[in-house]
Design an enzyme around this catalytic site. Structure first.
Site, PDB file in Angstrom:
ATOM      1  N   SER A   1      20.412  52.076 -15.057  1.00 21.49           N
ATOM      2  CA  SER A   1      20.715  52.116 -16.651  1.00 21.49           C
ATOM      3  C   SER A   1      22.037  51.638 -16.897  1.00 21.49           C
ATOM      4  O   SER A   1      22.437  51.473 -18.006  1.00 21.49           O
ATOM      5  CB  SER A   1      20.627  53.814 -17.053  1.00 21.49           C
TER       6      SER A   1
ATOM      7  N   HIS B   1      30.158  39.384  -5.626  1.00 25.37           N
ATOM      8  CA  HIS B   1      29.533  38.284  -6.340  1.00 25.37           C
ATOM      9  C   HIS B   1      30.161  37.033  -6.346  1.00 25.37           C
ATOM     10  O   HIS B   1      29.337  36.003  -6.510  1.00 25.37           O
ATOM     11  CB  HIS B   1      29.033  39.145  -7.715  1.00 25.37           C
TER      12      HIS B   1
ATOM     13  N   ASP C   1      41.122  44.520  -7.695  1.00 27.11           N
ATOM     14  CA  ASP C   1      39.768  44.192  -8.034  1.00 27.11           C
ATOM     15  C   ASP C   1      39.535  42.817  -7.882  1.00 27.11           C
ATOM     16  O   ASP C   1      38.281  42.500  -7.590  1.00 27.11           O
ATOM     17  CB  ASP C   1      39.795  44.179  -9.560  1.00 27.11           C
TER      18      ASP C   1
ATOM     19  N   HIS D   1      37.928  38.767  -3.209  1.00 32.54           N
ATOM     20  CA  HIS D   1      37.536  37.655  -3.741  1.00 32.54           C
ATOM     21  C   HIS D   1      38.200  36.491  -3.348  1.00 32.54           C
ATOM     22  O   HIS D   1      37.962  35.598  -2.746  1.00 32.54           O
ATOM     23  CB  HIS D   1      37.000  37.642  -5.156  1.00 32.54           C
TER      24      HIS D   1
ATOM     25  N   LYS E   1      44.176  38.683 -16.227  1.00 30.27           N
ATOM     26  CA  LYS E   1      43.241  38.811 -17.221  1.00 30.27           C
ATOM     27  C   LYS E   1      44.000  38.455 -18.838  1.00 30.27           C
ATOM     28  O   LYS E   1      45.312  38.488 -18.817  1.00 30.27           O
ATOM     29  CB  LYS E   1      42.628  40.207 -17.396  1.00 30.27           C
TER      30      LYS E   1
ATOM     31  N   ARG F   1      43.036  24.784  -5.655  1.00 28.30           N
ATOM     32  CA  ARG F   1      43.760  23.303  -6.021  1.00 28.30           C
ATOM     33  C   ARG F   1      44.659  23.290  -4.697  1.00 28.30           C
ATOM     34  O   ARG F   1      45.575  24.012  -4.235  1.00 28.30           O
ATOM     35  CB  ARG F   1      44.861  23.469  -7.131  1.00 28.30           C
TER      36      ARG F   1
ATOM     37  N   ARG G   1      36.703  23.181  -8.691  1.00 27.82           N
ATOM     38  CA  ARG G   1      36.697  24.106 -10.074  1.00 27.82           C
ATOM     39  C   ARG G   1      35.201  24.887  -9.892  1.00 27.82           C
ATOM     40  O   ARG G   1      34.216  24.453  -9.862  1.00 27.82           O
ATOM     41  CB  ARG G   1      36.656  23.439 -11.213  1.00 27.82           C
TER      42      ARG G   1
ATOM     43  N   GLN H   1      34.296  27.646 -11.619  1.00 24.37           N
ATOM     44  CA  GLN H   1      33.731  27.992 -13.057  1.00 24.37           C
ATOM     45  C   GLN H   1      34.745  27.855 -13.960  1.00 24.37           C
ATOM     46  O   GLN H   1      35.869  28.003 -13.643  1.00 24.37           O
ATOM     47  CB  GLN H   1      33.204  29.264 -13.119  1.00 24.37           C
TER      48      GLN H   1
ATOM     49  N   TYR I   1      36.891  17.460  -7.985  1.00 28.54           N
ATOM     50  CA  TYR I   1      37.829  16.072  -8.279  1.00 28.54           C
ATOM     51  C   TYR I   1      38.920  15.585  -7.479  1.00 28.54           C
ATOM     52  O   TYR I   1      39.465  16.938  -7.324  1.00 28.54           O
ATOM     53  CB  TYR I   1      37.763  15.800  -9.619  1.00 28.54           C
TER      54      TYR I   1
END
Length: 582
Positions: A105, A270, A327, A332, A426, A436, A465, A467, A473
């Protein structure tokens, strides 16, 4: 009958023996005795004729035998192939998969997990006999859950045909059961519901724990004891964070391993399922032009940037306990760094890749406070955006960082002395995730007068990149067309949406499919997790023990000023190549 003998002719006994030796009843002629030439030629013709007939008969028999053998072998091969195909078909039809979303839920389940499962269903990537069960504390019927998740299901642009029909077929496979995460009795009821909808003899189970970390162990205990597969595999996907430091992480791993083996635990981040992260290994190890340059000899620094243009939104209670370092950076960005810097693995097998990642993580120096900057966003009167401490469920005197930058160093032969600048924040001015790679200056550059004293303007740079608008490039120096000699830093650009017309799958789709297929490359192993926490735990303890106040930065800005000092300390041009570039 008398036989006339003469001296041995040029036709030697050895020649004759080679011809006549194939005859079954010929006698061996004693040495030094030869026939006359006429008798010899006659007998030779007789033996050759007989030998020819014998070989012909033998060949016919061999051909007949070979033909029969090949025919039998062909029939046996066809039968074997048909048998294997039938066995595989029978196995597929007799195997069922039950996917249990624990915490069904919640927002994560509604917005990410169920849509990802639907996308896999539309692509025919889920097993034929699959059933999906939602499990949570909220009271709902099957129909109520189906109505809830149907609002977030969408078909890809290239799969809009029969979308409603596919959605109906998918929803019919979705069921709901209400229960407590720590109740074995409720999980036993879930097991009964799974058995009622089981359509095969072999039953596999995949549990996705989309619940708070403090409930992981109870849910795993109940699932293993009351709802695990009796004759197939059982796997559990665990969402980050995996502890809050190295000690709590080890304790969580120890508790999970009371009920599960290591190969049953899939620790999911993820972001590791992003297309460009998956492509990083392909770029490195299947393109000859990059691997020779991938070292301290040619690379000056590497920047790993995670920038979001929004605040914590509705995650205040969770985020205030963990902060941006736990986080994003510890898991990540550190995982991406390990993939970027690792040596060539023995193979593409999951364990070989994870072994190389662990070596990189163990070679990293623990981050110290003098090589880090932390910040926290404040309100912006122009955009009417609230400060972090004004967010609901966040303490008004919170010191939790919403921005962090750190310089990391890998102590090995390939990367010795190369700074890896890691930035995550953030409420910044842009929304992007990218890697990079800045290369060193060209020694004795003939065109340095064209760039003046600022050679950074001539620095080659490779950008991945992740996202948004996935792209790869390379910045190169190029002559501007015209009669004069003017140089420009141009891009060789692979923009995914221009080159590949298909919609790129969501990261959760790839990771869910990997877990179903038992592919572990993008999931963290326990020793990998341990090594990752060892890098950041000293910094986290110092920040919390000394109560270091984060530097404030306006909502929607490029971050705290301290970032520029950190970049300058390691001779990195951050302004143009970092967060400022559009």
């Amino acid at each position: 009958m008398a036989i006339h003998l003469n001296s041995c002719s040029s036709f030697s006994l050895s020649n004759f023996s080679q011809i006549s030796s194939v005859s079954h009843n010929d006698s061996i002629i004693p040495t030094r005795i030869c026939f006359s030439s006429s008798i010899l030629r006659k007998n030779s013709r007789i033996h050759l004729r007989e030998h020819f007939h014998w070989l012909k008969a033998s060949n016919l028999q061999c051909q007949s035998t070979l033909a029969s053998s090949l025919a039998i072998e062909h029939v046996e091969t066809r039968a074997k192939e048909n048998s294997i195909h039938l066995l595989e078909t029978e196995k597929a039809e007799s195997t069922c998969l039950s996917i249990v979303v624990v915490g069904a839920s919640g927002e994560l389940s509604r917005n990410k997990i169920f849509p990802a499962l639907f996308a896999l269903f539309c692509e025919d990537r889920l097993p034929k006999n699959v059933a999906i069960f939602g499990y949570a504390r909220s009271t709902m019927t099957n129909e109520e859950m189906r109505n809830m998740i149907s609002k977030t299901l969408t078909c890809r642009v290239d799969q809009r045909e029969n979308c409603e029909e596919k959605m109906d077929q998918f929803l019919k496979r979705c069921f709901y059961h209400s229960g407590q995460y720590s109740s074995e009795e409720h999980f036993l009821e879930l097991e009964q519901k799974i058995k009622e909808n089981k359509s095969g003899r072999l039953s596999n189970r995949l549990f996705y724990l989309a619940i708070p970390p403090n409930m992981f162990v109870d849910a795993v205990r109940c699932a293993e004891r009351r709802a695990s597969s009796g004759n197939g595999w059982t796997r559990v996907i665990v969402e980050k964070p995996f502890g809050s430091d190295i000690d709590s992480s080890r304790e969580l791993t120890r508790c999970l391993k009371k009920y599960l083996n290591e190969d049953q635990i899939f620790r999911i981040d993820h972001h590791m399922g992003e297309e460009l992260v998956e492509n990083l290994l392909v770029l490195r190890f299947s393109n000859l032009i990059f691997e020779p340059l991938w070292s301290r000899d040619y690379i000056r620094n590497v920047q790993l940037i995670f920038s979001e243009d929004f605040g914590i939104e509705k995650r205040g209670r969770y985020f205030d306990n963990y902060g941006i370092i736990r986080d994003i950076m510890q898991n990540h960005l550190l995982q991406v760094l390990a993939l970027f810097a690792m040596e060539t693995p023995v193979s593409l097998d999951a364990e070989d890749i994870r072994n190389e990642k662990v070596k990189v993580l163990r070679s990293l120096r623990p981050v110290q406070l003098e090589n880090a900057v932390v910040g926290q966003y404040k309100g912006n009167d122009v955009t009417s955006c609230a400060a972090y401490t004004n967010e609901p469920t966040v303490s008004s005197n919170s010191l939790t960082p919403t921005f962090a930058a750190a310089t990391l160093f890998i102590d090995n032969a390939r990367w010795d002395g190369v700074p890896f600048l890691m930035v995550a924040g953030k409420a910044l001015h842009s929304n992007r995730v990218e890697i990079r790679v800045q290369f060193r200056h060209v020694p004795g550059n003939l065109y340095k007068q064209k760039f003046g004293t600022d050679l950074d303007k001539a620095t080659n740079e490779l950008v991945l990149r992740v996202q948004p608008d996935e792209a790869i490039y390379l910045k190169i120096n190029n002559k501007v067309p015209g009669l004069g000699m003017r140089l420009d830093l141009s891009d060789l650009n692979l923009l995914y949406k221009s080159r590949y017309r298909r919609e790129i799958p969501d990261a959760y789709e790839r990771l869910l499919l990997d877990a179903i297929e038992g592919e572990r490359r993008l999931f963290m192993r326990s020793d990998e997790l341990d090594a990752a926490w060892a890098v950041f735990t000293p910094l986290l303890k110092e920040l919390e023990e000394k109560k270091i106040a984060p530097e404030l930065y306006p909502y929607g800005s490029s971050g705290p000023i301290g970032l520029h000092y950190l970049a300058a300390k390691h001779s990195i041009r951050w302004g143009e190549f970092g967060l400022y570039e559009s």
